[in-house]
Write an enzyme that holds these catalytic residues in place. Sequence first.
Site, PDB file in Angstrom:
ATOM      1  N   VAL A   1      53.144  -6.308  14.255  1.00 21.47           N
ATOM      2  CA  VAL A   1      51.766  -6.042  13.814  1.00 21.47           C
ATOM      3  C   VAL A   1      51.241  -4.678  14.277  1.00 21.47           C
ATOM      4  CG1 VAL A   1      51.067  -8.463  13.536  1.00 21.47           C
ATOM      5  CG2 VAL A   1      50.759  -7.329  15.763  1.00 21.47           C
TER       6      VAL A   1
ATOM      7  N   ASN B   1      46.798 -13.848  15.130  1.00 16.27           N
ATOM      8  CA  ASN B   1      47.143 -14.643  16.324  1.00 16.27           C
ATOM      9  C   ASN B   1      48.131 -13.929  17.257  1.00 16.27           C
ATOM     10  OD1 ASN B   1      47.924 -17.379  17.760  1.00 16.27           O
ATOM     11  ND2 ASN B   1      49.817 -16.549  16.910  1.00 16.27           N
TER      12      ASN B   1
ATOM     13  N   LYS C   1      41.011  -8.556  24.352  1.00 17.75           N
ATOM     14  CA  LYS C   1      40.387  -9.802  23.895  1.00 17.75           C
ATOM     15  C   LYS C   1      38.861  -9.661  23.776  1.00 17.75           C
ATOM     16  CE  LYS C   1      44.209 -12.007  23.301  1.00 17.75           C
ATOM     17  NZ  LYS C   1      44.656 -12.378  21.949  1.00 17.75           N
TER      18      LYS C   1
ATOM     19  N   ILE D   1      46.321 -22.786  27.374  1.00 19.55           N
ATOM     20  CA  ILE D   1      47.046 -23.595  26.394  1.00 19.55           C
ATOM     21  C   ILE D   1      48.535 -23.583  26.729  1.00 19.55           C
ATOM     22  CG2 ILE D   1      47.456 -23.966  23.924  1.00 19.55           C
ATOM     23  CD1 ILE D   1      44.433 -24.037  24.818  1.00 19.55           C
TER      24      ILE D   1
ATOM     25  N   ALA E   1      40.675  -6.365  28.063  1.00 15.14           N
ATOM     26  CA  ALA E   1      40.075  -5.306  27.231  1.00 15.14           C
ATOM     27  C   ALA E   1      40.305  -5.596  25.753  1.00 15.14           C
ATOM     28  CB  ALA E   1      40.668  -3.955  27.605  1.00 15.14           C
TER      29      ALA E   1
ATOM     30  N   SER F   1      40.136 -14.850  23.644  1.00 11.33           N
ATOM     31  CA  SER F   1      40.510 -15.706  24.779  1.00 11.33           C
ATOM     32  C   SER F   1      39.264 -15.870  25.631  1.00 11.33           C
ATOM     33  CB  SER F   1      41.600 -15.018  25.603  1.00 11.33           C
ATOM     34  OG  SER F   1      41.716 -15.626  26.874  1.00 11.33           O
TER      35      SER F   1
ATOM     36  N   TYR G   1      44.832  -6.906  28.914  1.00 11.82           N
ATOM     37  CA  TYR G   1      44.681  -8.098  28.076  1.00 11.82           C
ATOM     38  C   TYR G   1      43.198  -8.404  27.834  1.00 11.82           C
ATOM     39  CZ  TYR G   1      45.564 -12.933  26.500  1.00 11.82           C
ATOM     40  OH  TYR G   1      45.609 -14.105  25.787  1.00 11.82           O
TER      41      TYR G   1
HETATM   42  P1  NAP Z   1      53.337 -17.142  22.368  1.00 12.22           P
HETATM   43  O1  NAP Z   1      53.771 -18.563  22.450  1.00 12.22           O
HETATM   44  O2  NAP Z   1      53.909 -16.149  23.304  1.00 12.22           O
HETATM   45  O3  NAP Z   1      53.556 -16.634  20.868  1.00 12.22           O
HETATM   46  C1  NAP Z   1      53.199 -15.322  20.522  1.00 12.22           C
HETATM   47  C2  NAP Z   1      53.542 -15.081  19.071  1.00 12.22           C
HETATM   48  O4  NAP Z   1      53.162 -13.735  18.740  1.00 12.22           O
HETATM   49  C3  NAP Z   1      55.031 -15.202  18.782  1.00 12.22           C
HETATM   50  O5  NAP Z   1      55.207 -15.724  17.488  1.00 12.22           O
HETATM   51  C4  NAP Z   1      55.508 -13.759  18.846  1.00 12.22           C
HETATM   52  O6  NAP Z   1      56.697 -13.576  18.100  1.00 12.22           O
HETATM   53  C5  NAP Z   1      54.305 -13.058  18.201  1.00 12.22           C
HETATM   54  N1  NAP Z   1      54.211 -11.637  18.516  1.00 12.22           N
HETATM   55  C6  NAP Z   1      54.149 -11.046  19.733  1.00 12.22           C
HETATM   56  N2  NAP Z   1      54.102  -9.718  19.595  1.00 12.22           N
HETATM   57  C7  NAP Z   1      54.113  -9.454  18.257  1.00 12.22           C
HETATM   58  C8  NAP Z   1      54.090  -8.282  17.478  1.00 12.22           C
HETATM   59  N3  NAP Z   1      54.036  -7.074  18.036  1.00 12.22           N
HETATM   60  N4  NAP Z   1      54.115  -8.404  16.130  1.00 12.22           N
HETATM   61  C9  NAP Z   1      54.176  -9.618  15.533  1.00 12.22           C
HETATM   62  N5  NAP Z   1      54.214 -10.770  16.219  1.00 12.22           N
HETATM   63  C10 NAP Z   1      54.191 -10.687  17.572  1.00 12.22           C
HETATM   64  O7  NAP Z   1      51.741 -17.012  22.527  1.00 12.22           O
HETATM   65  P2  NAP Z   1      50.580 -18.114  22.402  1.00 12.22           P
HETATM   66  O8  NAP Z   1      50.320 -18.635  23.754  1.00 12.22           O
HETATM   67  O9  NAP Z   1      50.858 -19.026  21.277  1.00 12.22           O
HETATM   68  O10 NAP Z   1      49.335 -17.161  22.073  1.00 12.22           O
HETATM   69  C11 NAP Z   1      48.924 -16.907  20.742  1.00 12.22           C
HETATM   70  C12 NAP Z   1      47.622 -16.138  20.796  1.00 12.22           C
HETATM   71  O11 NAP Z   1      46.648 -16.897  21.525  1.00 12.22           O
HETATM   72  C13 NAP Z   1      47.711 -14.784  21.508  1.00 12.22           C
HETATM   73  O12 NAP Z   1      46.899 -13.855  20.868  1.00 12.22           O
HETATM   74  C14 NAP Z   1      47.195 -15.097  22.895  1.00 12.22           C
HETATM   75  O13 NAP Z   1      46.667 -13.956  23.524  1.00 12.22           O
HETATM   76  C15 NAP Z   1      46.119 -16.109  22.562  1.00 12.22           C
HETATM   77  N6  NAP Z   1      45.741 -16.973  23.684  1.00 12.22           N
HETATM   78  C16 NAP Z   1      46.667 -17.782  24.278  1.00 12.22           C
HETATM   79  C17 NAP Z   1      46.277 -18.579  25.358  1.00 12.22           C
HETATM   80  C18 NAP Z   1      47.244 -19.497  26.061  1.00 12.22           C
HETATM   81  O14 NAP Z   1      46.872 -20.059  27.105  1.00 12.22           O
HETATM   82  N7  NAP Z   1      48.440 -19.713  25.551  1.00 12.22           N
HETATM   83  C19 NAP Z   1      44.960 -18.533  25.814  1.00 12.22           C
HETATM   84  C20 NAP Z   1      44.051 -17.694  25.178  1.00 12.22           C
HETATM   85  C21 NAP Z   1      44.456 -16.918  24.104  1.00 12.22           C
HETATM   86  P3  NAP Z   1      57.771 -12.408  18.480  1.00 12.22           P
HETATM   87  O15 NAP Z   1      57.879 -12.381  19.968  1.00 12.22           O
HETATM   88  O16 NAP Z   1      59.010 -12.826  17.778  1.00 12.22           O
HETATM   89  O17 NAP Z   1      57.216 -11.155  17.927  1.00 12.22           O
END
Ligand code: NAP
Length: 252
Positions: free
Chosen positions: A58, A84, A162, A191, A160, A145, A158
Amino acid sequence: MRLKGKTALITGGTLGIGKATAKLFVDQGADVFICGRNEEVGKKAAEELGCTYHRVDVSDRQVVQVWVDDVVGKTGKVDILINNAGITRDGLLVKVKEGELVKQLAEEDFDLVVSVNLKGTFNCTQAVAPYMIKQGSGSIINTSSVVGLDGNFGQTGYVATKAGIVGMTKVWAREFGRFNVRVNAIAPGSIQTEILESMPEKFLTELKKHQPLGRFGQPEEIAYANLFLASDEASFVSGATLRVDGALVLGT
Ligand code: NAP
């Protein structure tokens, strides 16, 4: 079938919250397109969920534009964009021991997080918005977040990004409202995904003690928030940031 006939793009839909959202959207009748960088993981997820995967980073504007043009070329429209994809590169801004600077947050780490989380959201929205404006409808959901609202120790870059995502959401809700394009954000708490699992055990044990519900959230619980905001049930919701954190911020 709350999304019957809708075309949905989900960045980072190959793992975690994005994958749970893709699964729910497919179940609800949407034609779903996911992206991520790891092709093996992405293809496996698409096969499992019954959606279409493209290898897209992205942070790469040209690749994003080709992806969006390709999807619209195939389906003739784009109804939903879930921004996402996100990464973390954590560390103290400066680490001082006995008055001496011993470490600092690497500039490359700050730049990388900005390029994926903030610039990636900007790139995807800029590619999708003209199509939504032309068709006179659309729903964009950005992933912030709780730390983007409240800050967090050791997460300068991070946080900054969000916080910036909340700001961009408000700007775009104002800019696109007259075209019937809604823009909202979600602010998940802790999560259970790889991002969380990559954190130190000691930190996670402490974190759990502050959860009023006594547990971390599941990706599916964020997927349902995305579903509400994406669906026509949220037709008068725009410019909002929805906390989905099990009251984490209030504490125990
Ligand atoms: P995750 O399990 O690490 O999954 C991240 C996803 O983003 C993967 O599909 C990854 O695929 C993709 N990704 C990463 N860098 C990318 C790039 N440059 N281009 C395209 N795709 C990319 O993360 P998650 O916990 O599900 O988090 C999803 C979102 O929710 C994020 O924005 C995170 O900041 C937010 N969030 C998560 C939490 C939590 O507690 N988990 C809390 C608040 C907010 P590849 O690595 O193959 O690219």
